[in-house]
Design an enzyme around this catalytic site. Structure first.
Site: not given
Lengths: 327, 439
Positions: A60, A129
Site C-alpha cells: 500500500e 475488515h
C-alpha cells in the site's frame, strides 16, 4: 433517473471520468483482472487497457507513493486501497507528503490524487475488515476526506474528487455498497466537496452524521416521528473540509444536537462537530451536545452478537434521540 | 446537652439571638420557650428540646449566629437522640490521625461492597439526592435565556415540560406564541393589550377568505416593542414646520464634490442628525429614559435611525453622534444602511440608542405620528421637503418646507421642553447655508 447501488455509482463515476480525461488512471490490488474485490472496477481492464488499469503488488505504501509521484507529474491517479484497514502503510505518503505538497512547494506542485478505500464495519469483517479510518485523515490540513452515504452523493462527489487538484481520501462504507440503493441522474453532474446535505428536515433535534449511519439515523428519525419528535438529519458527506455553516445553522434551528458515527468517540469527527456547535451556536443550545459513537475498544469483534453490540443501529439512535428530546 | 440554633427556613442561614427567656441555673421544661430568635424571615421563640437545668448561655442577646451553631447548654437526663439533626462531634476524637478510628456498630464491608447494611444509629448519613430529585428550576439553557431576554419574558410564568422540571426552548416558544396569539392569560407585559387587538387575532384557525402568514422573528420583535411602547408610554405629539431652503441649496452645492471625494451621496439626513445631536446636548431631557422612580439621563448621544429592509424595520444606532461632522454622519449612515439591507448588523449596532430619527419623508409623508422607541424618551420624524408659498418679510416667497414631528414620553417631559427642543432643531436647520461646514 436510474436506481443504482452505491457500488454502481462509484463504478460509473470512475468510468465516466476515465472516458472524459485521459490523465485519469486506476491502480490497486486485484483491480484489473479480478475487477476489484468488490467488483468496483469490473470491465475496466477490457475497456481501458493495462496502461490505465494497473494491478499492483500487495504494497500500500507503494500504491500511494506511485499515485503521489504521478499526480505531481500531471496525472490524475485513483489509487484503491483494498480495505480501509490496510490504509495505514500509506500514512507517510498521504499525511506526511501528499497533504503538504502544495504548501511545501509554494504552489509550484500539487497532487491531484484520489485514495479510495472501502471502510466501516457491520459486515462480519472483524479486526481487519471493519475499521473506520476517517478521523485520522480528517485531522490533517491539506487533505479532503469524503464519506458519502447514497449512490447520488457517491457518484457526484467521486467525480468532483477526481477533478480536484489536491489529494482526496474517498471512503466508501462497505455496507452501503449493495444495501443502499437510490436514484442517480442519467445526465452528467458533480457535487461540491465540503457541503453537507439535509437528508430530513425537522425542528426538534438535529442529528449530524455521515456514511452508513445516515441511513440508521433516518430510520430512527422515522421511528420517533410517531412520538412527536421531529428530527433533522444532516449528512456531512465531507468530513474535511467540514461544513461549519450547515452545522451551525441546524444547531441554531433546533437547539439540540446529537452526533452519530460508527467510529469510536474520543477525538473523533463528533468532537469537532461538538466544538463547532459550542463555539458558534452556544446561545442557541437548549441541551448538552450529545454524541453516540462506537465504543472505546481497539477493534470490531468477530462474534456476531458482539459485533451487533459494537455497531450503532437505529434502536440505539432512537433511544439517544428520545433522551435528548426529553431533556 | 448542647442546644443548637435550628434551621428555621429554606434560605435562612443565620439568626439574631433575642431575649433569653430562662436564666442560667433555672429549671427548663421540655417545650418551654427558651430564647427569642430573629431571622430575616421569621421571629420566633425557640422551645427547649429537653427538660433540665440551663447550665450555660453561649450565644448572647444581640449576637448573630449561623444555623446549627451551639447557643446554650442544658444539663439533662435525656439521651441525645440525634433528633437535633447533627453529628455530635464531641463523640469523635478531634483528629483521626494516621491511625484512624474503628467505627463501632458498623458491619464490615467486603471488597465487592457486600457485608450488609452499615448500622447508622447515632450517625446522620448525608444522603446525596438522586439525580432526578435535584431541582433544576433555576438552571436555564442558553437558548431559553436568549429567548426570554429577547421577548422580555418572566421565566417563572412558564410551565416546564423538560426532564427534572426544566424549562425547554419549546416551552418558551409556545409561551411566546400563545401570548402573541391571545393574551387572555394576561400575565406578562402584554396584559394591557386593548380588547380590540385581542379580538382581531384571537382565532387561530384560518378562514376561507383569509390567509395566515406566520410571523418572522423580526416581525415578532417589532410587534412586541410596539405593544410595549403603546402600552407603557403615555405619548404626546407635536409638529414644527422648518424652512430648509438653505439646507437644500447647501446640499445641492456640495453634492458633486462630496460624491467625488467620499464616494457616497450626501443626503439631508446627516444635516438633520447633526442638528438633533447638537440640540439634544442643549436639552438632555429628551435624551433620557423613564426609570420608574427617577429619570435616567444618558451621557452619550446615540441616535437610532429607522431603516426599512426587506425583512422588516431595523433601527441601527449611530453611537456618539454628537462627535461626528456632517460628513462623518453621512459615512456612518451609509455604513449602517448598507449593512441593514444586507443583514450584516451586529448586536452592538442596534444597542444603546438614546433617541431615534425616522425619515418618513422618503415615503412622501408630510406628517406622521411615530411611536416612541421604548425605552427612549422621544422619537423624531423628518417629513417630505415640499416647495410652498410662504410669507417672508411681508412678501410671498417660494421656500422649501419640511415638517418635523416629535412623539415623546409625557411622564418625562411636558410641552414646554419639547417646544424648546423643536425650536432648537428648527433654528439649526434653518441656519444651514452656504458656509455650513461639512467636515
Amino acid at each position: 433517473m436510474t436506481i443504482k447501488t452505491v457500488l454502481e455509482a462509484v463504478r460509473d463515476a470512475m468510468r465516466e471520468e476515465m472516458r472524459r480525461d485521459s490523465r485519469v488512471f486506476i491502480m490497486g490490488e486485484d483491480i484489473g483482472a479480478r475487477g476489484g474485490v468488490f467488483l468496483a472496477t469490473e470491465g475496466f481492464l477490457d475497456e481501458f487497457g493495462e496502461a490505465r488499469v494497473i494491478d499492483t503488488p500487495l504494497a500500500e505504501s507503494s500504491i500511494a507513493g506511485i499515485a503521489l509521484g504521478s499526480a505531481m507529474h500531471g496525472m490524475r491517479p485513483i489509487a484503491e486501497i483494498e480495505f480501509g484497514d490496510f490504509i495505514w502503510p500509506t500514512i507517510n505518503q498521504v499525511v506526511g507528503e501528499a497533504a503538504k505538497v502544495r504548501y511545501g512547494t509554494e504552489g509550484k506542485l500539487h497532487a491531484p490524487m484520489v485514495l479510495r478505500a472501502p471502510h466501516g464495519g457491520g459486515v462480519r469483517g472483524a479486526l481487519y475488515h471493519s475499521q473506520s479510518v476517517e478521523a485520522l485523515f480528517a485531522h490533517t490540513p491539506g487533505l479532503k476526506v469524503i464519506t458519502p452515504s447514497t449512490p447520488y452523493d457517491a457518484k457526484g462527489l467521486l467525480k468532483s474528487a477526481i477533478r480536484d487538484d489536491d489529494p482526496v481520501v474517498f471512503l466508501e462504507h462497505k455496507r452501503t455498497y449493495r444495501l443502499v440503493r437510490g436514484e442517480v441522474p442519467d445526465e452528467e453532474y458533480t457535487l461540491p466537496i465540503g457541503r453537507a446535505d439535509i437528508k430530513r428536515e425537522g425542528n426538534d433535534i438535529s442529528v449530524i452524521t455521515y456514511g452508513l449511519m445516515v441511513h440508521h439515523c433516518l430510520e430512527a428519525a422515522q421511528a420517533v416521528a410517531g412520538q412527536g419528535i421531529e428530527v433533522e438529519v444532516l449528512d456531512l458527506r465531507t468530513v474535511r473540509p467540514i461544513d461549519n455553516k450547515a452545522i451551525v445553522q441546524t444547531a441554531m434551528k433546533t437547539g439540540k444536537v446529537l452526533i452519530v458515527h460508527e467510529d469510536s468517540k474520543a477525538l473523533g469527527v463528533g468532537a469537532e462537530v461538538s466544538a463547532i456547535v459550542s463555539e458558534h451556536a452556544f446561545e442557541y443550545l437548549d441541551g448538552p451536545v450529545a454524541r453516540l459513537a462506537g465504543p472505546e475498544v481497539p477493534a470490531m469483534p468477530f462474534s456476531p452478537l458482539m459485533e451487533a453490540m459494537y455497531m450503532i443501529d437505529s434502536d440505539k439512535i432512537a433511544k439517544a434521540i428520545r433522551k435528548l428530546a426529553e431533556y | 446537652m448542647k442546644i443548637q440554633l435550628p434551621q428555621v427556613g429554606e434560605s435562612v442561614t443565620e439568626g439574631i439571638i433575642g431575649k433569653w427567656l430562662k436564666e442560667v441555673g433555672s429549671k427548663v421544661e421540655k417545650f418551654d420557650p427558651l430564647v427569642e430568635i430573629v431571622t430575616d424571615k421569621v421571629a420566633m421563640e425557640l422551645p427547649s428540646p429537653v427538660t433540665g437545668i440551663l447550665k450555660e448561655i453561649i450565644a448572647l442577646e444581640g449576637e448573630t449566629v449561623p444555623m446549627g451553631a451551639v447557643i446554650a447548654d442544658i444539663e439533662s437526663d435525656e439521651q441525645d437522640s440525634g433528633k437535633t439533626a447533627s453529628i455530635e462531634h464531641s463523640s469523635f476524637p478531634n483528629s483521626l490521625g494516621t491511625t484512624g478510628v474503628l467505627l463501632k456498630n458498623t458491619a464490615p464491608v467486603g471488597p465487592t461492597g457486600s457485608g450488609g447494611q452499615p448500622n447508622t444509629d447515632g450517625l446522620v448519613v448525608e444522603k446525596l439526592p438522586k439525580r432526578d430529585q435535584i431541582k433544576t428550576l433555576a438552571r436555564f439553557s442558553p437558548a431559553v435565556l436568549r429567548l426570554a431576554q429577547e421577548h422580555d419574558i418572566d421565566l417563572s410564568l412558564i410551565t416546564a415540560t423538560g426532564r427534572n422540571n426544566r424549562i425547554t426552548r419549546k416551552d418558551v416558544q409556545s409561551f411566546i406564541d400563545s401570548n402573541f396569539r391571545s393574551s387572555s392569560q394576561g400575565n406578562s407585559a402584554f396584559e394591557s393589550i386593548p380588547e380590540i387587538a385581542q379580538s382581531t387575532s384571537i382565532s387561530t384557525s384560518e378562514l376561507k377568505d383569509e390567509q395566515r402568514v406566520p410571523l418572522s422573528p423580526i416581525r415578532k420583535m417589532i410587534a412586541s416593542n410596539m405593544v410595549k411602547s403603546a402600552n407603557l408610554i403615555p405619548q404626546a405629539w407635536s409638529l414644527v414646520e422648518v424652512d430648509v431652503s438653505g439646507m437644500v441649496s447647501r446640499r445641492q452645492a456640495i453634492r458633486e464634490e462630496f460624491k467625488q471625494r467620499e464616494g457616497i451621496n450626501i443626503t439631508y439626513l446627516p444635516f438633520v442628525i447633526n442638528a438633533v445631536a447638537e440640540s439634544l446636548k442643549e436639552h438632555p431631557l429628551l435624551n433620557s429614559s423613564w426609570g420608574e422612580d427617577s429619570i435616567v439621563m444618558k451621557r452619550q448621544i446615540n441616535i437610532g435611525v429607522a431603516i426599512a429592509t426587506k425583512a422588516g424595520l431595523v433601527v441601527p444606532v449611530i453611537h456618539d453622534a454628537d462627535t461626528l461632522s456632517v460628513a462623518g454622519l453621512a459615512r456612518s449612515l451609509e455604513d449602517i444602511s448598507t449593512r441593514s439591507r444586507e443583514g450584516d448588523l451586529t448586536v452592538d449596532d442596534v444597542r444603546n440608542g438614546t433617541f431615534t430619527v425616522n425619515n418618513t419623508g422618503v415615503l412622501g409623508s408630510v406628517a406622521s405620528q411615530p411611536l416612541v422607541n421604548y425605552p427612549q424618551a422621544a422619537i423624531m420624524t423628518t417629513e417630505a421637503i415640499v416647495k410652498r408659498p410662504v410669507i417672508v418679510e411681508d412678501a410671498i416667497a417660494i421656500r422649501s418646507i419640511m415638517n418635523i414631528c416629535l412623539s415623546f414620553d409625557h411622564r418625562i417631559m411636558d410641552g414646554q421642553e419639547v417646544g424648546e427642543f423643536n425650536t432648537a432643531v428648527k433654528r439649526r436647520l434653518e441656519a444651514v447655508g452656504g458656509n455650513t461646514p461639512v467636515y
